[in-house]
Design an enzyme around this catalytic site. Structure first.
Site, mmCIF file in Angstrom:
data_model
loop_
_atom_site.group_PDB
_atom_site.id
_atom_site.type_symbol
_atom_site.label_atom_id
_atom_site.label_comp_id
_atom_site.label_asym_id
_atom_site.label_seq_id
_atom_site.Cartn_x
_atom_site.Cartn_y
_atom_site.Cartn_z
ATOM 1 N N HIS A 1 -0.435 -5.753 3.065
ATOM 2 C CA HIS A 1 -0.138 -4.615 2.188
ATOM 3 C C HIS A 1 1.340 -4.204 2.308
ATOM 4 C CE1 HIS A 1 -1.310 -0.639 0.277
ATOM 5 N NE2 HIS A 1 -0.125 -0.351 0.798
ATOM 6 N N GLU A 2 1.792 -3.970 3.529
ATOM 7 C CA GLU A 2 3.173 -3.523 3.726
ATOM 8 C C GLU A 2 4.174 -4.642 3.438
ATOM 9 O OE1 GLU A 2 3.850 -0.471 4.022
ATOM 10 O OE2 GLU A 2 1.779 0.164 4.337
ATOM 11 N N HIS B 1 4.879 -4.660 -0.307
ATOM 12 C CA HIS B 1 5.868 -3.647 -0.691
ATOM 13 C C HIS B 1 7.282 -4.138 -0.392
ATOM 14 C CE1 HIS B 1 3.075 -0.537 -1.744
ATOM 15 N NE2 HIS B 1 2.625 -0.335 -0.529
#
Length: 225
Positions: free
Chosen positions: A29-30, A33
Site C-alpha cells: 500500500h505505502e 503511494h
C-alpha cells in the site's frame, strides 16, 4: 493466553497469519503511494527511502497493534509534495488512490490463487492437515483483510486516502474548510475506537462489506474454473 485473547480482536492462534498479511498489505500500500508520486515527479518519498518493498521502512508498530486490537490502524504515511506534480490535483488523486487500489488488486489476486488451489485439488492432495489449515487461514485472511483495507482507506476522513482524494477533487474554495476539519480527525478516530456503538456502525459494516466482496470474487472464480 486468555488475557491476550480478550485484548486482541483476532484469535490468538491466528495472530501470526494476521501479522504476515498486514505487513504485506501495508508495505505494498505505502510502496504504491511512493512509487506513483516518484513517477509523477515528486522525489520526496524517494529521498526518504520509501520507494521500496522493505517492510521495515513502512512499518508502524502502534498502527499494527491498534489494527489487531481495535480493528483499524495504519502504516507510516508516505510524504507527498503535490507541488512537484505537473497536474497537482489529478496526479494527487492517482497517488492517493494507488494505495487502496493496491489492496484491492492484492485481494483479488489472493482470492484467485486460493480458488485455483481449491479447484485444482491441490489442497486435497496435501496429507498434512496442519499445512492445509495454515494455507486456508492465510488466503482467507489475505483476501478479506485487503478488501477491508481497500474499503477502509476510501473513507473521506483525514488522514485516510479517501479524504485526500476528496480534497483534490473539490473546488479550491472548499479546501480551506476541509483543512480546518483535519484537526478534529484524531478525536473522531478515538471516539470510533472507544465507543462501541460507533464502532458497531462504522468498522463493523466495513468488515461486512469486505466479507461480501471476498465471497463474491471467490464464487466468481470458482464458477469460472
Amino acid at each position: 493466553m486468555d488475557f491476550l485473547n480478550k485484548i486482541l480482536s483476532v484469535p490468538l492462534e491466528q495472530l501470526p497469519f494476521y501479522l504476515i498479511v498486514l505487513v504485506i498489505a501495508f508495505t505494498v500500500h505505502e510502496f504504491s503511494h511512493a512509487y506513483f508520486a516518484y513517477k509523477f515527479g515528486d522525489p520526496t518519498a524517494k529521498l526518504m527511502g520509501r520507494v521500496t518493498l522493505n517492510p521495515a521502512v513502512h512499518f508502524d508498530l502502534l498502527g499494527i497493534i491498534l489494527l489487531l486490537i481495535a480493528g483499524f490502524g495504519w502504516a507510516r504515511p508516505v510524504p507527498v509534495n503535490r507541488d512537484n506534480f505537473k497536474s497537482p490535483r489529478l496526479m494527487g488523486v492517482v497517488v492517493s488512490a494507488a494505495g487502496p487500489l493496491s489492496n484491492f488488486f492484492m485481494a483479488v489476486l489472493g482470492t484467485f490463487v486460493y480458488a485455483l488451489l481449491i479447484s485444482t485439488g491441490v489442497l486435497t492432495s496435501i496429507s498434512n492437515a496442519k499445512v492445509v489449515e495454515a494455507i486456508i487461514i492465510f488466503f482467507q485472511l489475505f483476501g478479506m483483510m485487503n478488501f477491508f483495507l481497500f474499503l477502509f482507506n476510501l473513507i473521506p476522513l483525514p488522514p485516510l486516502d479517501g479524504y485526500r482524494i476528496v480534497e483534490d477533487l473539490v473546488p479550491h474554495r472548499f479546501r480551506a474548510k476541509l483543512q480546518q476539519f483535519e484537526q478534529w480527525s484524531v478525536f473522531i478516530f478515538l471516539l470510533i475506537l472507544f465507543i462501541p456503538v460507533l464502532r458497531e456502525h462504522t468498522i463493523k459494516p466495513i468488515y461486512m462489506m469486505a466479507y461480501g466482496l471476498y465471497y463474491h470474487f471467490m464464487n466468481v472464480f470458482l464458477h469460472l474454473m
